[in-house]
Design an enzyme around this catalytic site. Structure first.
Site, PDB file in Angstrom:
ATOM      1  N   CYS A  76      -5.817 -19.341  -4.572  1.00  0.00           N
ATOM      2  CA  CYS A  76      -5.020 -19.455  -3.344  1.00  0.00           C
ATOM      3  C   CYS A  76      -5.204 -20.802  -2.654  1.00  0.00           C
ATOM      4  CB  CYS A  76      -5.365 -18.325  -2.388  1.00  0.00           C
ATOM      5  SG  CYS A  76      -5.104 -16.709  -3.113  1.00  0.00           S
ATOM      6  N   HIS A 101      -4.020 -20.217   4.810  1.00  0.00           N
ATOM      7  CA  HIS A 101      -3.594 -19.354   3.716  1.00  0.00           C
ATOM      8  C   HIS A 101      -3.429 -17.937   4.267  1.00  0.00           C
ATOM      9  CE1 HIS A 101      -3.409 -17.050   0.144  1.00  0.00           C
ATOM     10  NE2 HIS A 101      -4.646 -16.583   0.235  1.00  0.00           N
ATOM     11  N   ASN A 157       0.308 -11.721   0.446  1.00  0.00           N
ATOM     12  CA  ASN A 157      -0.419 -12.894  -0.029  1.00  0.00           C
ATOM     13  C   ASN A 157       0.272 -13.434  -1.293  1.00  0.00           C
ATOM     14  OD1 ASN A 157      -2.214 -14.648  -1.264  1.00  0.00           O
ATOM     15  ND2 ASN A 157      -4.026 -13.388  -0.906  1.00  0.00           N
TER      16      ASN A 157
HETATM   17  N1  COA Z   1      -4.866   2.726   1.205  1.00  0.00           N
HETATM   18  C1  COA Z   1      -5.725   3.635   1.696  1.00  0.00           C
HETATM   19  N2  COA Z   1      -7.048   3.558   1.503  1.00  0.00           N
HETATM   20  C2  COA Z   1      -7.514   2.499   0.796  1.00  0.00           C
HETATM   21  C3  COA Z   1      -6.662   1.530   0.257  1.00  0.00           C
HETATM   22  C4  COA Z   1      -5.287   1.671   0.484  1.00  0.00           C
HETATM   23  N3  COA Z   1      -4.397   0.798   0.022  1.00  0.00           N
HETATM   24  N4  COA Z   1      -7.401   0.600  -0.380  1.00  0.00           N
HETATM   25  C5  COA Z   1      -8.685   0.981  -0.255  1.00  0.00           C
HETATM   26  N5  COA Z   1      -8.751   2.128   0.449  1.00  0.00           N
HETATM   27  C6  COA Z   1      -9.924   2.915   0.817  1.00  0.00           C
HETATM   28  C7  COA Z   1     -11.137   2.619  -0.036  1.00  0.00           C
HETATM   29  O1  COA Z   1     -11.092   3.359  -1.230  1.00  0.00           O
HETATM   30  C8  COA Z   1     -12.258   3.022   0.868  1.00  0.00           C
HETATM   31  O2  COA Z   1     -12.380   4.408   0.802  1.00  0.00           O
HETATM   32  P1  COA Z   1     -13.841   5.107   0.827  1.00  0.00           P
HETATM   33  O3  COA Z   1     -14.431   4.722   2.156  1.00  0.00           O
HETATM   34  O4  COA Z   1     -13.511   6.552   0.694  1.00  0.00           O
HETATM   35  O5  COA Z   1     -14.559   4.521  -0.330  1.00  0.00           O
HETATM   36  C9  COA Z   1     -11.740   2.682   2.264  1.00  0.00           C
HETATM   37  O6  COA Z   1     -10.322   2.546   2.139  1.00  0.00           O
HETATM   38  C10 COA Z   1     -12.311   1.411   2.837  1.00  0.00           C
HETATM   39  O7  COA Z   1     -12.245   0.407   1.854  1.00  0.00           O
HETATM   40  P2  COA Z   1     -12.718  -1.045   2.130  1.00  0.00           P
HETATM   41  O8  COA Z   1     -12.604  -1.845   0.870  1.00  0.00           O
HETATM   42  O9  COA Z   1     -14.054  -1.007   2.818  1.00  0.00           O
HETATM   43  O10 COA Z   1     -11.634  -1.524   3.200  1.00  0.00           O
HETATM   44  P3  COA Z   1     -11.565  -2.857   3.990  1.00  0.00           P
HETATM   45  O11 COA Z   1     -11.513  -2.613   5.429  1.00  0.00           O
HETATM   46  O12 COA Z   1     -12.568  -3.862   3.480  1.00  0.00           O
HETATM   47  O13 COA Z   1     -10.118  -3.415   3.583  1.00  0.00           O
HETATM   48  C11 COA Z   1      -9.119  -5.042   2.158  1.00  0.00           C
HETATM   49  C12 COA Z   1      -9.829  -3.703   2.240  1.00  0.00           C
HETATM   50  C13 COA Z   1      -8.836  -5.323   0.685  1.00  0.00           C
HETATM   51  C14 COA Z   1      -7.832  -4.958   2.926  1.00  0.00           C
HETATM   52  C15 COA Z   1     -10.032  -6.143   2.742  1.00  0.00           C
HETATM   53  O14 COA Z   1     -11.323  -6.059   2.196  1.00  0.00           O
HETATM   54  C16 COA Z   1      -9.500  -7.505   2.522  1.00  0.00           C
HETATM   55  O15 COA Z   1      -8.442  -7.855   2.974  1.00  0.00           O
HETATM   56  N6  COA Z   1     -10.292  -8.386   1.835  1.00  0.00           N
HETATM   57  C17 COA Z   1      -9.859  -9.724   1.545  1.00  0.00           C
HETATM   58  C18 COA Z   1      -8.923  -9.683   0.391  1.00  0.00           C
HETATM   59  C19 COA Z   1      -8.190 -10.969   0.199  1.00  0.00           C
HETATM   60  O16 COA Z   1      -7.740 -11.554   1.135  1.00  0.00           O
HETATM   61  N7  COA Z   1      -8.070 -11.392  -1.049  1.00  0.00           N
HETATM   62  C20 COA Z   1      -7.382 -12.567  -1.403  1.00  0.00           C
HETATM   63  C21 COA Z   1      -8.115 -13.752  -0.933  1.00  0.00           C
HETATM   64  S1  COA Z   1      -7.351 -15.191  -1.403  1.00  0.00           S
END
Ligand code: COA
Length: 312
Positions: A113, A239, A269
């Site tokens: 990215c 980004h 994204n």
């Molecule tokens: N819908 C519903 N629940 C979801 C889900 C979805 N699409 N995706 C994950 N979950 C669940 C998980 O399974 C987890 O469940 P559990 O507690 O029973 O295990 C729960 O939601 C929390 O997951 P978690 O990964 O802790 O959520 P989060 O608050 O960290 O959000 C992201 C997840 C991916 C949105 C976040 O971590 C993020 O944006 N990270 C950066 C990613 C990014 O920008 N990547 C590209 C960079 S260039």
């Protein structure tokens, strides 16, 4: 010292809009969850469009806005991790479609990215040695190609699109840039092409924490390098990965969110394409005015990060 001036920008998005509700029909998720955790409401997925088509359309628009033709382009860089072909490069496909001159080198940059920032700084370094005055920089991805549509932790985040800029090496133009890498294949990766399917995998929380720590430090280092203060920057163009990352960075930097451009809600994204798409939208909406200071900040797979500060 020469810096880069942006002469024109362009963008091209696939027509097909995929809403959160559309995704919720396939995986266990909901519009509320996606909006509250990411700020994303919809994204575009290519349905028949190739990356070459999107990149060419964005590039043509940028060249038109810049008032330049193929004969003015001395360097063609494409930031992508999802090229149409393995070889020749996506930049070479673009070179052919646009009829760029033979003394205009063309190659791809793979920096996740952060790709567009890597392309900008590469152009800043190379352009003074090229045969023609301008560089064509394109960031574009069809991330839907490498996204597992049955994995709810990734399929909600990504989208397809392309953005472009025509830049010129200009004596005396202010230009401050920093690039960084910390080799890491455990945070965000897609193995391949020997591994099928070469889907994107991610440790979401690790990437989230990495962004929240690295981006404000990067901004601080850039400001120190330029001897400037955060309040002198008119626009922060980050980004677009997650609304909560934008908010967290703004808060840590103590800069009001109004100075952060945001369009994540509409496109998700799009990796290397988010920054040029944002710049093009801002130019179109006349948010960018001559003389304003812009700071672009990127982060992503690699792990990589990069920032550039320049005047519009
Ligand atoms: N819908 C519903 N629940 C979801 C889900 C979805 N699409 N995706 C994950 N979950 C669940 C998980 O399974 C987890 O469940 P559990 O507690 O029973 O295990 C729960 O939601 C929390 O997951 P978690 O990964 O802790 O959520 P989060 O608050 O960290 O959000 C992201 C997840 C991916 C949105 C976040 O971590 C993020 O944006 N990270 C950066 C990613 C990014 O920008 N990547 C590209 C960079 S260039």
């Amino acid at each position: 010292m020469n810096g880069l001036s942006i002469l024109g920008t362009g963008r091209s998005l696939p027509d097909h809009i995929v809403t959160n509700d559309d995704l919720a029909r396939r995986v266990e998720t909901s519009n509320d969850w996606i909006v509250s955790r990411t700020g994303i409401r919809e994204r575009r997925f290519a349905q028949g469009e190739t990356l070459t088509q999107l990149a060419v359309a964005a590039a043509r628009r940028a060249m038109e806005r810049a008032g330049v033709g193929p004969q003015d382009i001395g360097l063609c860089l494409m930031a992508t991790v999802t090229p149409d072909w393995i070889t020749p490069s996506q930049a070479c496909l673009l070179h052919q479609e646009l009829g760029l001159p033979e003394d205009c080198p063309a190659f791809d940059l793979s920096a996740g990215c952060t790709g567009f920032l890597y392309a900008m700084e590469t152009a800043a370094a190379m352009l003074p040695r090229m045969a023609r005055p301008c560089a064509l920089l394109v960031g574009g991805e069809l991330l839907s190609r490498i996204t597992d549509m049955d994995d709810r932790s990734t399929c909600i985040l990504f989208g397809d699109g392309a953005g472009a800029a025509v830049v010129k090496s200009t004596e005396g133009a202010p230009w401050h840039a920093l690039l960084g890498t910390r080799g890491n294949r455990e945070a965000l990766w897609a193995a391949g092409p020997g591994n099928h399917p070469a889907y994107l995998h991610m440790n979401g929380q690790e990437v989230f924490q990495f962004a929240l720590k690295t981006v404000p430090e990067l901004a601080r280092s850039l400001l120190d390098k330029a001897g400037m203060d955060r309040d002198q920057i008119d626009w922060y163009v980050l980004h677009q990965a997650n609304h909560r990352i934008l908010e967290g960075v703004a808060k840590r930097m103590k800069v009001p969110m109004e100075r952060f451009y945001e369009n994540i809600g509409r496109y998700g994204n799009t990796s290397a394409a988010t920054i040029p798409i944002a710049l093009d939208e801002m130019a179109e909406q006349e948010l960018l005015r001559p003389g304003q200071w812009i700071m672009c900040l990127g982060f992503g797979a690699g792990l990589t990060w990069g920032g550039a500060m320049f005047r519009w």
